[in-house]
Write a protein that holds these residues in place. Structure first.
Motif, PDB file in Angstrom:
ATOM      1  N   LEU A 120      11.557 -71.639 -95.294  1.00  7.67           N
ATOM      2  CA  LEU A 120      10.638 -70.708 -94.627  1.00  7.67           C
ATOM      3  C   LEU A 120      11.138 -70.362 -93.223  1.00  7.67           C
ATOM      4  O   LEU A 120      11.119 -69.191 -92.815  1.00  7.67           O
ATOM      5  CB  LEU A 120       9.226 -71.314 -94.552  1.00  7.67           C
ATOM      6  CG  LEU A 120       8.162 -70.364 -93.985  1.00  7.67           C
ATOM      7  CD1 LEU A 120       7.787 -69.294 -95.010  1.00  7.67           C
ATOM      8  CD2 LEU A 120       6.918 -71.114 -93.531  1.00  7.67           C
ATOM      9  N   THR A 121      11.594 -71.369 -92.501  1.00  6.34           N
ATOM     10  CA  THR A 121      12.101 -71.142 -91.148  1.00  6.34           C
ATOM     11  C   THR A 121      13.272 -70.168 -91.176  1.00  6.34           C
ATOM     12  O   THR A 121      13.311 -69.200 -90.407  1.00  6.34           O
ATOM     13  CB  THR A 121      12.554 -72.486 -90.515  1.00  6.34           C
ATOM     14  OG1 THR A 121      11.490 -73.422 -90.597  1.00  6.34           O
ATOM     15  CG2 THR A 121      12.970 -72.296 -89.071  1.00  6.34           C
TER      16      THR A 121
ATOM     17  N   VAL B  35      12.749 -71.290 -78.554  1.00  3.51           N
ATOM     18  CA  VAL B  35      12.840 -72.691 -78.984  1.00  3.51           C
ATOM     19  C   VAL B  35      14.309 -73.066 -79.199  1.00  3.51           C
ATOM     20  O   VAL B  35      15.042 -72.343 -79.869  1.00  3.51           O
ATOM     21  CB  VAL B  35      12.050 -72.907 -80.297  1.00  3.51           C
ATOM     22  CG1 VAL B  35      12.107 -74.371 -80.742  1.00  3.51           C
ATOM     23  CG2 VAL B  35      10.595 -72.463 -80.128  1.00  3.51           C
ATOM     24  N   GLY B  36      14.739 -74.172 -78.641  1.00  6.17           N
ATOM     25  CA  GLY B  36      16.121 -74.647 -78.803  1.00  6.17           C
ATOM     26  C   GLY B  36      16.322 -75.172 -80.216  1.00  6.17           C
ATOM     27  O   GLY B  36      15.641 -76.102 -80.626  1.00  6.17           O
ATOM     28  N   MET B  37      17.247 -74.559 -80.952  1.00 11.79           N
ATOM     29  CA  MET B  37      17.436 -74.916 -82.362  1.00 11.79           C
ATOM     30  C   MET B  37      18.880 -75.299 -82.675  1.00 11.79           C
ATOM     31  O   MET B  37      19.364 -75.083 -83.779  1.00 11.79           O
ATOM     32  CB  MET B  37      16.999 -73.747 -83.259  1.00 11.79           C
ATOM     33  CG  MET B  37      15.495 -73.558 -83.338  1.00 11.79           C
ATOM     34  SD  MET B  37      14.670 -74.828 -84.336  1.00 11.79           S
ATOM     35  CE  MET B  37      15.200 -74.292 -85.957  1.00 11.79           C
ATOM     36  N   ALA B  38      19.565 -75.905 -81.705  1.00 10.13           N
ATOM     37  CA  ALA B  38      20.880 -76.470 -82.019  1.00 10.13           C
ATOM     38  C   ALA B  38      20.661 -77.809 -82.737  1.00 10.13           C
ATOM     39  O   ALA B  38      19.523 -78.245 -82.917  1.00 10.13           O
ATOM     40  CB  ALA B  38      21.687 -76.673 -80.748  1.00 10.13           C
ATOM     41  N   VAL B  49       7.976 -77.269 -84.438  1.00  9.28           N
ATOM     42  CA  VAL B  49       7.568 -76.657 -83.170  1.00  9.28           C
ATOM     43  C   VAL B  49       7.765 -75.137 -83.246  1.00  9.28           C
ATOM     44  O   VAL B  49       6.876 -74.354 -82.911  1.00  9.28           O
ATOM     45  CB  VAL B  49       8.361 -77.270 -81.987  1.00  9.28           C
ATOM     46  CG1 VAL B  49       8.150 -76.479 -80.712  1.00  9.28           C
ATOM     47  CG2 VAL B  49       7.961 -78.733 -81.791  1.00  9.28           C
ATOM     48  N   LEU B  50       8.921 -74.742 -83.736  1.00 13.71           N
ATOM     49  CA  LEU B  50       9.200 -73.306 -83.892  1.00 13.71           C
ATOM     50  C   LEU B  50       8.174 -72.667 -84.827  1.00 13.71           C
ATOM     51  O   LEU B  50       7.544 -71.659 -84.488  1.00 13.71           O
ATOM     52  CB  LEU B  50      10.620 -73.130 -84.456  1.00 13.71           C
ATOM     53  CG  LEU B  50      11.046 -71.703 -84.773  1.00 13.71           C
ATOM     54  CD1 LEU B  50      11.185 -70.882 -83.504  1.00 13.71           C
ATOM     55  CD2 LEU B  50      12.386 -71.704 -85.529  1.00 13.71           C
ATOM     56  N   GLU B  55       3.255 -69.399 -85.956  1.00 14.24           N
ATOM     57  CA  GLU B  55       1.968 -69.275 -86.646  1.00 14.24           C
ATOM     58  C   GLU B  55       0.794 -69.162 -85.677  1.00 14.24           C
ATOM     59  O   GLU B  55      -0.129 -68.383 -85.904  1.00 14.24           O
ATOM     60  CB  GLU B  55       1.795 -70.438 -87.646  1.00 14.24           C
ATOM     61  CG  GLU B  55       2.659 -70.159 -88.867  1.00 14.24           C
ATOM     62  CD  GLU B  55       2.878 -71.352 -89.799  1.00 14.24           C
ATOM     63  OE1 GLU B  55       2.107 -72.322 -89.740  1.00 14.24           O
ATOM     64  OE2 GLU B  55       3.845 -71.291 -90.590  1.00 14.24           O
ATOM     65  N   GLU B  56       0.854 -69.882 -84.578  1.00 11.10           N
ATOM     66  CA  GLU B  56      -0.231 -69.803 -83.590  1.00 11.10           C
ATOM     67  C   GLU B  56      -0.292 -68.394 -82.987  1.00 11.10           C
ATOM     68  O   GLU B  56      -1.370 -67.820 -82.851  1.00 11.10           O
ATOM     69  CB  GLU B  56      -0.015 -70.853 -82.493  1.00 11.10           C
ATOM     70  CG  GLU B  56      -1.139 -71.002 -81.489  1.00 11.10           C
ATOM     71  CD  GLU B  56      -2.413 -71.600 -82.069  1.00 11.10           C
ATOM     72  OE1 GLU B  56      -2.358 -72.200 -83.165  1.00 11.10           O
ATOM     73  OE2 GLU B  56      -3.480 -71.448 -81.424  1.00 11.10           O
TER      74      GLU B  56
END
Ligand code: ATP
Ligand code: MG
Lengths: 183, 126
Positions: A120-121, B35-38, B49-50, B55-56
């Motif tokens: 999903l992400t 958002v840091g996604m490494a 978190v992402l 969604e929020e």
């Protein structure tokens, strides 16, 4: 990593960074052979032979100036710890395939975890990329092709709240059906 | 069972909203949540978190707010890290973010403009 699905997210982000327009993710479990294979194939910019060697064994080569990444070594380690292995092949301008093979009965096997959240992400954060996701346990298979969903949705985004919730439920239902097939 | 027919119906509904949303957006400036996604972020828990922020923001139907991702922010020990760029304001960096902190950051900071200082990198210096 706590879950293999997090490694899968991380490795697939490399394909995104490599400018891929098509990414195929296969997660295939064989319960009688007790194996799990994960492959991530992209049509991104690819890597030179030297780069492949570097990435595969960052600790064996003499350090070059570039910072050594951790994503591929972690994935490789997760596979090797179970008695499995990692294959990496890449061609500049063509793309990259990374396949990791795990032995699921090893005590060092990291569970797959929330693969649905990873998918999903990926598909919602990178809508411009076409994903083909295949989740297979023995004879049961679920295939998700984002191009088919986009054909239905037209200009409507995966991030429209109702679409997103539908996607989330759809993926989790399909995963459950596949998992339910396992006795 | 979710069906593709259902998705088609959702599309029709969403399409009706698109036109109204576009006109509402106008030229107002955008607040960016990044958002840091490494590898370091993902390992520390950035995925929920992402997704939680996405969604929020969409549940509250916030206009002019985007949620995106970036690579390594360079403070791996404080991951998951989230940066907020509000128009005309200095960047705010949230550290060690978890899904349970999201509702408050969105309500206090994104909606009302008051950063949740106790979650930020600035709280380290105190
Ligand atoms: N699919 C891919 N296509 C092209 N290049 C790739 C691909 N996967 C990895 N690479 C190259 O290999 C490098 C190492 O990848 P790795 O995931 O190990 O670390 P990284 O992404 O650089 O950093 P991080 O530790 O933050 O993930 C990448 O920086 C990139 O240059
Ligand atoms: Mg990486």
């Amino acid at each position: 990593m706590r879950e293999l699905s997090l490694n899968i997210l991380d490795i697939t982000e490399n394909s995104v960074s490599a400018g891929a327009s098509l990414i195929e993710i296969d997660v295939i479990e064989d319960t009688s052979l007790k194996t799990l294979s994960v492959s991530i194939r992209d049509n991104g910019r690819g890597m030179s032979e030297e780069m492949v060697e570097n990435v595969r064994d960052p600790f064996c080569t003499t350090r070059t100036t570039r910072k050594v990444g951790m994503g591929i070594p972690l994935f490789k380690m997760a596979a090797e710890m179970t008695g499995g292995h990692l294959e990496l092949s890449s061609r500049v301008g063509v793309g990259t395939v990374i396949a990791a093979h795990f032995k699921t009965d090893s005590i060092d096997f990291t569970p797959l975890g929330d693969i649905d959240a990873t998918i999903l992400t990926l598909i919602t954060m990178h809508e411009e990329i076409d994903f083909v996701y295949r989740f297979k346990i023995d004879e049961n298979e679920f295939v998700l092709k984002t191009s088919e969903l986009k054909a239905i949705l037209g200009e409507v985004s995966f991030n429209d709240i109702d679409v997103r919730m539908w996607l989330k439920d759809y993926i989790s239902e399909q995963t459950q059906i596949i998992r339910g097939g396992v006795t | 069972m979710k069906t593709l027919e259902e998705l088609l119906a959702i599309k029709a509904k969403a399409q009706a909203n698109i036109t109204t949303r576009e006109s509402a957006d106008g030229s107002a400036e955008v607040t960016r949540i990044v958002v840091g996604m490494a590898t370091c972020g993902i390992a520390a828990g950035a995925r929920p978190v992402l997704n939680g922020f996405v969604e929020e923001v969409s549940k509250r139907n916030l206009k002019n707010v985007t949620v995106s991702q970036t690579g390594c922010i360079g403070m791996c020990q404080y991951e998951p890290i989230v940066e907020v760029f509000a128009p005309g304001k200095e960047k705010v960096t949230y550290i060690k973010m978890t899904p349970d902190k999201i509702a408050r950051v969105v309500a206090d900071h994104i909606v009302n403009g008051n950063p949740v200082t106790e979650y930020t990198v600035a709280s380290l210096k105190e």
